[in-house]
Design a protein around this motif. Structure first.
Motif, PDB file in Angstrom:
ATOM      1  N   ARG A 328      45.087  44.163  -5.755  1.00  0.00           N
ATOM      2  CA  ARG A 328      44.047  44.549  -5.119  1.00  0.00           C
ATOM      3  C   ARG A 328      43.467  43.472  -3.710  1.00  0.00           C
ATOM      4  NH1 ARG A 328      45.011  46.995  -8.770  1.00  0.00           N
ATOM      5  NH2 ARG A 328      44.260  49.538  -9.189  1.00  0.00           N
ATOM      6  N   ILE A 329      43.576  42.414  -4.368  1.00  0.00           N
ATOM      7  CA  ILE A 329      43.242  41.425  -3.267  1.00  0.00           C
ATOM      8  C   ILE A 329      44.331  41.195  -1.957  1.00  0.00           C
ATOM      9  CG2 ILE A 329      43.371  38.859  -2.647  1.00  0.00           C
ATOM     10  CD1 ILE A 329      42.280  38.262  -5.799  1.00  0.00           C
ATOM     11  N   MET A 330      45.705  41.447  -2.502  1.00  0.00           N
ATOM     12  CA  MET A 330      46.542  41.678  -1.221  1.00  0.00           C
ATOM     13  C   MET A 330      46.274  42.907  -0.305  1.00  0.00           C
ATOM     14  SD  MET A 330      50.661  42.257  -1.538  1.00  0.00           S
ATOM     15  CE  MET A 330      50.557  43.792  -2.425  1.00  0.00           C
ATOM     16  N   VAL A 331      46.222  44.040  -1.094  1.00  0.00           N
ATOM     17  CA  VAL A 331      45.996  45.249  -0.483  1.00  0.00           C
ATOM     18  C   VAL A 331      44.549  45.365   0.446  1.00  0.00           C
ATOM     19  CG1 VAL A 331      45.577  47.756  -0.836  1.00  0.00           C
ATOM     20  CG2 VAL A 331      47.283  46.655  -1.911  1.00  0.00           C
ATOM     21  N   GLY A 332      43.576  44.696  -0.255  1.00  0.00           N
ATOM     22  CA  GLY A 332      42.149  44.724   0.526  1.00  0.00           C
ATOM     23  C   GLY A 332      42.510  43.863   1.687  1.00  0.00           C
ATOM     24  N   ILE A 333      42.827  42.612   1.796  1.00  0.00           N
ATOM     25  CA  ILE A 333      43.343  41.966   2.857  1.00  0.00           C
ATOM     26  C   ILE A 333      44.069  42.623   4.143  1.00  0.00           C
ATOM     27  CG2 ILE A 333      44.048  39.948   3.743  1.00  0.00           C
ATOM     28  CD1 ILE A 333      43.439  38.477   1.142  1.00  0.00           C
ATOM     29  N   GLY A 334      45.145  43.333   3.463  1.00  0.00           N
ATOM     30  CA  GLY A 334      45.926  44.157   4.316  1.00  0.00           C
ATOM     31  C   GLY A 334      44.884  45.210   5.066  1.00  0.00           C
ATOM     32  N   PHE A 335      44.207  45.762   4.668  1.00  0.00           N
ATOM     33  CA  PHE A 335      43.314  46.775   5.193  1.00  0.00           C
ATOM     34  C   PHE A 335      42.411  46.029   6.256  1.00  0.00           C
ATOM     35  CE2 PHE A 335      45.172  49.948   2.250  1.00  0.00           C
ATOM     36  CZ  PHE A 335      45.186  50.778   3.027  1.00  0.00           C
ATOM     37  N   LEU A 336      41.876  44.969   5.932  1.00  0.00           N
ATOM     38  CA  LEU A 336      40.971  43.927   6.616  1.00  0.00           C
ATOM     39  C   LEU A 336      41.796  43.826   8.043  1.00  0.00           C
ATOM     40  CD1 LEU A 336      39.092  41.616   4.275  1.00  0.00           C
ATOM     41  CD2 LEU A 336      38.224  43.784   5.459  1.00  0.00           C
ATOM     42  N   PHE A 371      47.150  33.840   4.581  1.00  0.00           N
ATOM     43  CA  PHE A 371      47.853  32.673   3.339  1.00  0.00           C
ATOM     44  C   PHE A 371      47.264  33.365   2.047  1.00  0.00           C
ATOM     45  CE2 PHE A 371      47.073  29.791   6.936  1.00  0.00           C
ATOM     46  CZ  PHE A 371      48.294  29.352   7.055  1.00  0.00           C
ATOM     47  N   ILE A 372      45.930  33.862   1.908  1.00  0.00           N
ATOM     48  CA  ILE A 372      45.540  34.495   0.585  1.00  0.00           C
ATOM     49  C   ILE A 372      46.523  35.522   0.272  1.00  0.00           C
ATOM     50  CG2 ILE A 372      43.598  35.431  -0.378  1.00  0.00           C
ATOM     51  CD1 ILE A 372      41.857  33.976   1.768  1.00  0.00           C
ATOM     52  N   ALA A 373      46.759  36.521   1.354  1.00  0.00           N
ATOM     53  CA  ALA A 373      47.562  37.730   1.217  1.00  0.00           C
ATOM     54  C   ALA A 373      48.808  37.482   0.485  1.00  0.00           C
ATOM     55  CB  ALA A 373      47.416  38.558   2.318  1.00  0.00           C
ATOM     56  N   VAL A 374      49.476  36.329   1.255  1.00  0.00           N
ATOM     57  CA  VAL A 374      50.737  35.762   0.680  1.00  0.00           C
ATOM     58  C   VAL A 374      50.777  35.397  -0.703  1.00  0.00           C
ATOM     59  CG1 VAL A 374      52.536  34.060   1.080  1.00  0.00           C
ATOM     60  CG2 VAL A 374      51.733  35.616   3.151  1.00  0.00           C
ATOM     61  N   LEU A 375      49.722  34.687  -1.179  1.00  0.00           N
ATOM     62  CA  LEU A 375      49.723  33.899  -2.234  1.00  0.00           C
ATOM     63  C   LEU A 375      49.259  35.099  -3.404  1.00  0.00           C
ATOM     64  CD1 LEU A 375      47.357  30.719  -1.838  1.00  0.00           C
ATOM     65  CD2 LEU A 375      49.937  31.038  -2.632  1.00  0.00           C
ATOM     66  N   ALA A 376      48.511  36.197  -3.174  1.00  0.00           N
ATOM     67  CA  ALA A 376      48.339  37.273  -4.060  1.00  0.00           C
ATOM     68  C   ALA A 376      49.464  38.213  -4.220  1.00  0.00           C
ATOM     69  CB  ALA A 376      47.035  38.192  -3.300  1.00  0.00           C
ATOM     70  N   GLY A 377      50.438  38.313  -3.153  1.00  0.00           N
ATOM     71  CA  GLY A 377      51.397  39.137  -3.414  1.00  0.00           C
ATOM     72  C   GLY A 377      52.270  38.311  -4.142  1.00  0.00           C
ATOM     73  N   TRP A 378      52.520  37.208  -3.976  1.00  0.00           N
ATOM     74  CA  TRP A 378      53.627  36.414  -5.022  1.00  0.00           C
ATOM     75  C   TRP A 378      53.024  36.334  -6.143  1.00  0.00           C
ATOM     76  CZ3 TRP A 378      58.404  35.216  -4.508  1.00  0.00           C
ATOM     77  CH2 TRP A 378      59.139  34.818  -3.067  1.00  0.00           C
ATOM     78  N   VAL A 379      52.088  36.003  -6.457  1.00  0.00           N
ATOM     79  CA  VAL A 379      51.163  36.362  -7.821  1.00  0.00           C
ATOM     80  C   VAL A 379      51.582  37.760  -8.452  1.00  0.00           C
ATOM     81  CG1 VAL A 379      49.134  36.219  -9.258  1.00  0.00           C
ATOM     82  CG2 VAL A 379      49.403  34.613  -7.617  1.00  0.00           C
ATOM     83  N   THR A 380      51.465  38.612  -7.576  1.00  0.00           N
ATOM     84  CA  THR A 380      51.594  40.039  -8.158  1.00  0.00           C
ATOM     85  C   THR A 380      53.089  40.391  -8.496  1.00  0.00           C
ATOM     86  OG1 THR A 380      49.960  40.989  -6.988  1.00  0.00           O
ATOM     87  CG2 THR A 380      51.737  42.657  -7.275  1.00  0.00           C
ATOM     88  N   THR A 381      54.158  39.901  -7.707  1.00  0.00           N
ATOM     89  CA  THR A 381      55.504  39.673  -7.735  1.00  0.00           C
ATOM     90  C   THR A 381      55.913  39.015  -9.292  1.00  0.00           C
ATOM     91  OG1 THR A 381      55.992  40.105  -5.579  1.00  0.00           O
ATOM     92  CG2 THR A 381      57.646  39.299  -6.829  1.00  0.00           C
ATOM     93  N   GLU A 382      55.356  37.739  -9.091  1.00  0.00           N
ATOM     94  CA  GLU A 382      55.799  36.898 -10.383  1.00  0.00           C
ATOM     95  C   GLU A 382      55.183  37.274 -11.647  1.00  0.00           C
ATOM     96  OE1 GLU A 382      58.609  34.783  -9.744  1.00  0.00           O
ATOM     97  OE2 GLU A 382      58.683  36.023  -7.844  1.00  0.00           O
ATOM     98  N   THR A 383      54.197  37.553 -11.569  1.00  0.00           N
ATOM     99  CA  THR A 383      53.346  38.101 -13.008  1.00  0.00           C
ATOM    100  C   THR A 383      53.886  39.352 -13.237  1.00  0.00           C
ATOM    101  OG1 THR A 383      51.381  38.704 -12.046  1.00  0.00           O
ATOM    102  CG2 THR A 383      51.419  36.504 -12.615  1.00  0.00           C
ATOM    103  N   GLY A 384      54.048  40.247 -12.385  1.00  0.00           N
ATOM    104  CA  GLY A 384      54.448  41.681 -12.846  1.00  0.00           C
ATOM    105  C   GLY A 384      55.896  41.696 -13.171  1.00  0.00           C
ATOM    106  N   ARG A 385      56.705  40.596 -12.915  1.00  0.00           N
ATOM    107  CA  ARG A 385      57.971  40.461 -13.611  1.00  0.00           C
ATOM    108  C   ARG A 385      58.216  39.942 -15.188  1.00  0.00           C
ATOM    109  NH1 ARG A 385      61.323  36.368 -10.599  1.00  0.00           N
ATOM    110  NH2 ARG A 385      59.907  34.888 -12.185  1.00  0.00           N
ATOM    111  N   GLN A 386      57.086  39.409 -15.608  1.00  0.00           N
ATOM    112  CA  GLN A 386      56.716  38.787 -16.957  1.00  0.00           C
ATOM    113  C   GLN A 386      56.842  39.861 -18.066  1.00  0.00           C
ATOM    114  OE1 GLN A 386      56.891  35.486 -17.496  1.00  0.00           O
ATOM    115  NE2 GLN A 386      57.358  35.401 -15.333  1.00  0.00           N
ATOM    116  N   PRO A 387      57.483  39.639 -19.228  1.00  0.00           N
ATOM    117  CA  PRO A 387      57.780  38.312 -19.587  1.00  0.00           C
ATOM    118  C   PRO A 387      59.136  37.752 -19.407  1.00  0.00           C
ATOM    119  CG  PRO A 387      57.992  39.963 -21.517  1.00  0.00           C
ATOM    120  CD  PRO A 387      57.702  40.745 -20.163  1.00  0.00           C
ATOM    121  N   PHE A 388      59.889  38.090 -18.428  1.00  0.00           N
ATOM    122  CA  PHE A 388      61.210  38.064 -17.883  1.00  0.00           C
ATOM    123  C   PHE A 388      61.161  36.930 -16.672  1.00  0.00           C
ATOM    124  CE2 PHE A 388      61.085  42.023 -19.906  1.00  0.00           C
ATOM    125  CZ  PHE A 388      62.299  41.887 -21.188  1.00  0.00           C
TER     126      PHE A 388
END
Length: 469
Positions: A328-336, A371-388
């Motif tokens: 949601r942080i990533m998407v929110g910044i995208g719309f801003l 920068f915030i959007a990139v970090l939020a996107g990578w957090v989404t990608t990497e945590t969403g892959r867990q537990p693998f």
């Protein structure tokens, strides 16, 4: 004191910490290298000194950011051997060559032409220098290509087989490199890098325009940045939507976590705007949602059924609260970003583009948004892959090195101290460079380089000539 900690969590925290510091610099340097190539091309085409002044201004900033990115990236590669040796053993036959290809193409290209780009404008001539700048820009894109290919293979593994030792080996390199999620993730990341750079450039231009609207350099850089925001932000939203559809196909549990779908919805899933996900309770508390809009966005059908995490064993659930909010942080910044682009377009048509303090203040506040959007996107990608670590095939708990928690915690603390000291100093220096406006006859990094090496005596003829004159 760390005996009771989970070494897997600490190893993940260390990688996340170093990754977070590292990714902001490539995201900036990828976009900035291309911006420098555009500025130099415009200077060669038009002959306007303002483009050369802007090129030299941002070249100094690029040199510092590029160096910080290289240093922070080296640390990350060592962690594969120290904290993730089991992963390196299992996935090394695939990940290793992809990382090597990045060095052989991107790093060699950047290293071969970076010196010419930084110091060679008055030594090799403008056209050859532009070629060097272009090669550095292409090198940064090659780097994104190979790194995204390796990470995308971990998200959507393809083209592999498993040998007798239990290692992943390539059965088809074409399928390994161009795995199902790679094209979508590459486009999404490159556009993110361009937007990140555009908003930094726009913020710097806005900062100086708030002080003096007549400065030619800030006017040009601000206009270019806002055109980028206007044109690329909608493309990024579209690319993100396509990436989401690809993720739904290949990593449905990640989408479930991003959307907060703990329960299945056989007659259309809502779009949960906000709420407090509870992993333990398996629901989103205080949810604010729009009925059936989730199915419309993800499957283009209001009544399309959507599976939830109740169809997945709990041990395979991603950490939903982190994934839910980072998305949601990533998407929110995208719309801003889209909003700032539209506001800038409105001010252009009204003829107040360079005078609107509202627009300039908004652009200044949005400086770190990329920068915030990139970090939020990578957090989404990497945590969403867990537990693998390799999605669906290699669990994170089976990927770590056999290290005790105190050993991992000690290195994590050391990294935190060193990173905050070194990178804080580098960031402060970058901000000081940006705080001064570009001026007439701006000098690049070569302006601070001596004309001859220390201790070398000029030639006799040159000395005699100097005395004769």
């Amino acid at each position: 004191m760390f005996e009771g900690f989970d070494p897997v969590i600490l190893a993940r925290a260390q990688f996340a910490f170093t990754m977070s510091f590292h990714i902001i610099f490539p995201a900036f340097s990828i976009g900035l290298a291309s911006y420098l190539a555009v500025l130099e091309a415009l200077w060669l085409w038009t002959g306007r000194d303002v483009f050369l002044n802007l090129f030299n201004y941002w070249l100094k900033i690029f040199a510092v950011a590029f160096g910080m990115g290289v240093v922070s990236g080296i640390v990350m590669s060592y962690q594969f051997g120290t904290n993730w040796s089991a992963f390196s053993d299992k996935a090394g036959p695939i990940i290793g060559p992809l990382m090597a290809y990045e060095v052989l193409t991107a790093f060699f290209l950047e290293a071969g032409f970076l010196g010419v780009m930084l110091f060679g404008l008055k030594r090799v001539g403008p056209r050859l220098h532009f070629f060097a700048t272009l090669m550095v820009a292409i090198g940064t894109l090659f780097s994104a290509f190979w790194i995204l290919s390796a990470n995308s293979w971990m998200q959507t593994p393809a083209g592999y087989s498993i040998n007798a030792a239990g290692q992943f080996v390539a059965a088809d390199w074409w399928k390994v490199i161009f795995n199902p999620s790679f094209p979508y993730r590459l486009v999404h990341m490159v556009l993110a890098a361009y937007l990140t750079t555009a908003f930094v450039v726009g913020a710097v231009g806005a900062w100086h325009l708030l002080k003096d609207t007549r400065l030619p350099g800030p006017r040009v850089m601000f206009s270019m940045a806002m055109w980028m925001a206007t044109l690329v932000a909608p493309l990024q939203i579209l690319a993100g939507d396509q990436h989401g559809l690809n993720t739904l196909e290949h990593q449905p549990t990640k989408i479930m976590a991003m959307e907060g779908h703990f329960e299945s919805h056989p007659h259309g899933a809502p779009l949960i705007l906000f709420g407090i996900p509870s992993q333990a309770e398996g629901r989103v508390n205080y949810a604010i949602e729009v009925p059936k809009l989730g199915s419309l966005i993800l499957k283009h059908d209001l009544n399309a059924p959507m599976a939830g995490l109740d169809t997945v064993p709990r041990e395979n659930w991603p950490p939903v609260p982190v994934t839910f909010w980072s998305f949601r942080i990533m998407v929110g910044i995208g719309f801003l970003m889209l909003g700032l682009g539209l506001l800038s377009l409105f001010m252009r048509f009204r003829g107040k583009f360079y005078e609107s303090r509202l627009l300039h203040s908004f652009a200044l506040a949005m400086g770190p948004a990329g920068f915030i959007a990139v970090l939020a996107g990578w957090v989404t990608t990497e945590t969403g892959r867990q537990p693998f670590t390799v999605f669906g095939l290699l669990r994170t708990s089976d990927s770590v090195s056999p290290l005790a928690a105190p050993a991992v915690a000690s290195s994590l603390i050391a990294f935190a101290i060193v990173y905050f000291l070194v990178f804080a100093a580098g960031t402060i220096y970058l901000l000081r460079l940006m705080a001064a406006p570009p001026h007439h006859d701006e000098q690049g990094p070569a302006g601070d380089v001596p004309s001859r090496a220390a201790g070398i005596t000029p030639a006799v003829g040159a000395t005699a000539s100097g005395h004769a004159s």
